[in-house]
Scaffold this active site. Structure first.
Site, PDB file in Angstrom:
ATOM      1  N   PHE A  63      -4.581   2.168  -2.047  1.00 20.09           N
ATOM      2  CA  PHE A  63      -4.386   3.608  -2.212  1.00 20.09           C
ATOM      3  C   PHE A  63      -3.463   3.945  -3.374  1.00 20.09           C
ATOM      4  CE2 PHE A  63      -0.462   2.792   0.052  1.00 20.09           C
ATOM      5  CZ  PHE A  63       0.398   3.823  -0.309  1.00 20.09           C
ATOM      6  N   LYS A  64      -2.676   2.979  -3.832  1.00 20.93           N
ATOM      7  CA  LYS A  64      -1.744   3.252  -4.927  1.00 20.93           C
ATOM      8  C   LYS A  64      -2.469   3.683  -6.202  1.00 20.93           C
ATOM      9  CE  LYS A  64       1.465   1.654  -2.187  1.00 20.93           C
ATOM     10  NZ  LYS A  64       2.526   0.714  -2.288  1.00 20.93           N
ATOM     11  N   ASP A  65      -3.756   3.322  -6.313  1.00 22.18           N
ATOM     12  CA  ASP A  65      -4.518   3.701  -7.510  1.00 22.18           C
ATOM     13  C   ASP A  65      -4.541   5.213  -7.708  1.00 22.18           C
ATOM     14  OD1 ASP A  65      -5.238   1.111  -8.323  1.00 22.18           O
ATOM     15  OD2 ASP A  65      -6.964   1.078  -6.985  1.00 22.18           O
ATOM     16  N   LEU A 100      -1.250   5.847  -9.419  1.00 21.11           N
ATOM     17  CA  LEU A 100      -0.861   4.995 -10.550  1.00 21.11           C
ATOM     18  C   LEU A 100      -1.919   4.915 -11.648  1.00 21.11           C
ATOM     19  CD1 LEU A 100       1.249   2.393  -8.648  1.00 21.11           C
ATOM     20  CD2 LEU A 100       1.990   3.790 -10.566  1.00 21.11           C
ATOM     21  N   THR A 142       1.707  -1.721  -5.136  1.00 21.24           N
ATOM     22  CA  THR A 142       2.202  -0.879  -6.239  1.00 21.24           C
ATOM     23  C   THR A 142       2.223  -1.663  -7.545  1.00 21.24           C
ATOM     24  OG1 THR A 142       3.545   0.567  -4.862  1.00 21.24           O
ATOM     25  CG2 THR A 142       4.243   0.342  -7.133  1.00 21.24           C
TER      26      THR A 142
END
Length: 489
Positions: free
Chosen positions: A101-103, A106, A136
């Site tokens: 989900f960090k995409d 980021l 992350t």
């Protein structure tokens, strides 16, 4: 929109300044001076694409960047690279280049930082400094790789991430990126990064050498705000699929480590999104569960290495932003609590602040419950989920049994099951004895008839480009060594 520090010192600054700085001079985190009530306007536009919705929400916070610059940043970030899908009430947030989900944030952060750097006329190279518990790091490396004017240094606990997470990081290409394992856990890495940010002498020296420090962790407001978008998107999707009526409240379930993802949902609620309960789900490192139940945050315990490693955290940085709200935006009280956590390892909030936490429910899941949930969801519903998502699934079940609140809930599905194939196969009872994690990817695919994400295929054949490991108290030295070695590359 202006931004202020949770600890009160310093001026009221613009969004571009807050994005570039990452962390305030007083060690606090930037928060918006207010939250725009957006839901009533956005509910009239439920057919918007993810990118269009992102623009409508983010522009209210980052309004000094310029509309065209913001549209371009969103297009560069998401177009053909990232999408969100709701399936069986799982809000799948991992359809991006690193399968986590960090995409969502980021991919956007490098683009908005580029725009902010131009706006602020900054000539120095910006050094993105990040501690990671697994996801992350790779997302930051991927997003900033070869972006002109930026360098990225990622610290990760050498023995605290999955084999696939580690391989994703240490094979990262890019002339401006550096990955360093530390002999310690995630909290050591995060504390080390915060210590570097708090070293004003070091920052002064780096500025003289042409470098500015900033962060890609969710302590950076430029990373947190984009995460609000997918809760609006998920809610509208439930309405469009006629699972709920417009205006119905839903519960949001988030497997939680650093508290950023669930904080974004809370911010969505403050903006008018009809959210009932925010269900904070932890693994055996259940410091947040204890806090939400008692009002006492106590990190004085052993960190447990689990099979949901991105949640193996005892100091949840973003909780500071919630404390700021819970204390009626009293920055002195927030500062006092954070100093107590730093010096004593524990703090206790006031009765009024504890009452404020009624929006939240906290509980945790152990590995046996996680395995049972993965098997049950696959056998009964044909749905394959990873270990972090399963933590949320278990805690939602506990919440429902405890409260009889069975309203519709969205579970944030934060990573592809293929990032943790060994755990998933163990949960499903698939024999993987003697196999490495990369062989297990294929076994999982064959046994479940699902697809390996493209970015994880042939990962084991990629060349390792980063093999540096340092002691947790040598992080500054390793940073300086990299920067001086690669100056003006």
């Amino acid at each position: 929109m202006k931004f202020i520090s949770t600890r009160g010192k310093g001026e009221i600054i613009s969004s571009s300044e807050a994005i570039i700085k990452g962390i305030a001079d007083d060690g606090g985190l930037y928060v918006p001076v207010e939250f725009p009530k957006l839901y009533d306007n956005l509910k009239k536009k439920m057919g918007l694409s993810y990118e269009e919705l992102a623009y409508e929400i983010i522009r209210k916070f980052f309004d000094d960047i310029g509309d065209e610059n913001l549209k371009e940043a969103i297009r560069q970030a998401y177009s053909g690279k990232f999408f969100v899908r709701e399936e069986k009430n799982f809000l799948e947030l991992y359809h991006g280049p690193t399968s986590a989900f960090k995409d969502a944030a980021l991919l956007f952060l490098p683009q908005i930082m580029k725009a902010a750097k131009r706006k602020e006329n900054i000539n120095e190279e910006i050094v993105i400094l990040t501690a990671t518990s697994g996801d992350t790091g790779k997302a930051a490396l991927q997003g900033f790789s070869n972006v002109e004017g930026f360098k990225v240094v990622v610290y990760y606990p050498e023995k605290g991430v999955s084999a696939i997470q580690q391989k994703q990081m240490v094979t990262q290409e890019g002339s401006n990126v550096k990955v360093i394992g530390i002999r310690g856990n995630f909290d050591n890495a995060q504390s080390g990064v915060k210590s570097i940010f708090g070293d004003n002498e070091l920052k002064k020296k780096l500025k003289e050498e042409g470098f500015l420090l900033s962060s890609a962790n969710s302590i950076n407001i430029g990373r947190l705000i984009p995460q609000i978008v997918y809760y609006f998107y998920g809610y509208f999707d439930l309405v469009n699929k006629q699972k709920i009526k417009e205006g119905d409240k839903i519960n949001i379930v988030v497997p939680t480590g650093n508290f950023g993802n669930i904080l974004a949902a809370y911010y969505g609620k403050k903006m008018g999104l009809p959210i009932g309960k925010l269900i904070c789900s932890s693994n055996e490192n259940n410091v947040l569960t204890d806090f939400l139940k008692t009002g006492i945050y106590d990190k004085r315990r052993e960190l447990i290495l689990t099979e949901s490693p991105s949640m193996d955290i005892l100091i949840s940085s973003n909780l500071e932003r919630l404390l700021f709200e819970a204390n009626n935006r009293d920055s002195l009280e927030t500062k006092k609590l954070m100093e107590e956590l730093n010096s004593k390892g524990v703090y206790s909030i006031s009765p009024n602040a504890k009452e404020f936490l009624n929006d939240f429910y906290g509980d945790y899941a152990n590995i046996h419950e996680v395995y049972d949930a993965i098997k049950y969801a696959y056998d009964k519903e044909g749905y394959l989920m990873d270990t972090h998502t399963a933590v949320g699934y278990v805690v939602l079940d506990k919440y429902r049994k405890e409260t009889s609140d069975y309203r519709q809930a969205l579970i944030a599905s934060t990573a592809s099951p293929y990032k943790f194939p060994r755990s998933i196969c163990n949960a499903l009872g698939i024999d993987i004895s003697g196999k490495n994690d990369f062989e297990i990817l294929n076994i999982l695919r064959d046994n479940t008839n699902t697809n390996i994400p493209n970015n994880l295929k042939n990962l084991d054949k990629k060349e390792v480009l980063h093999n540096e490991v340092c002691d947790k108290d040598k992080m500054t030295e390793s940073l300086l060594s990299f920067l001086r070695r690669t100056k003006n590359d």
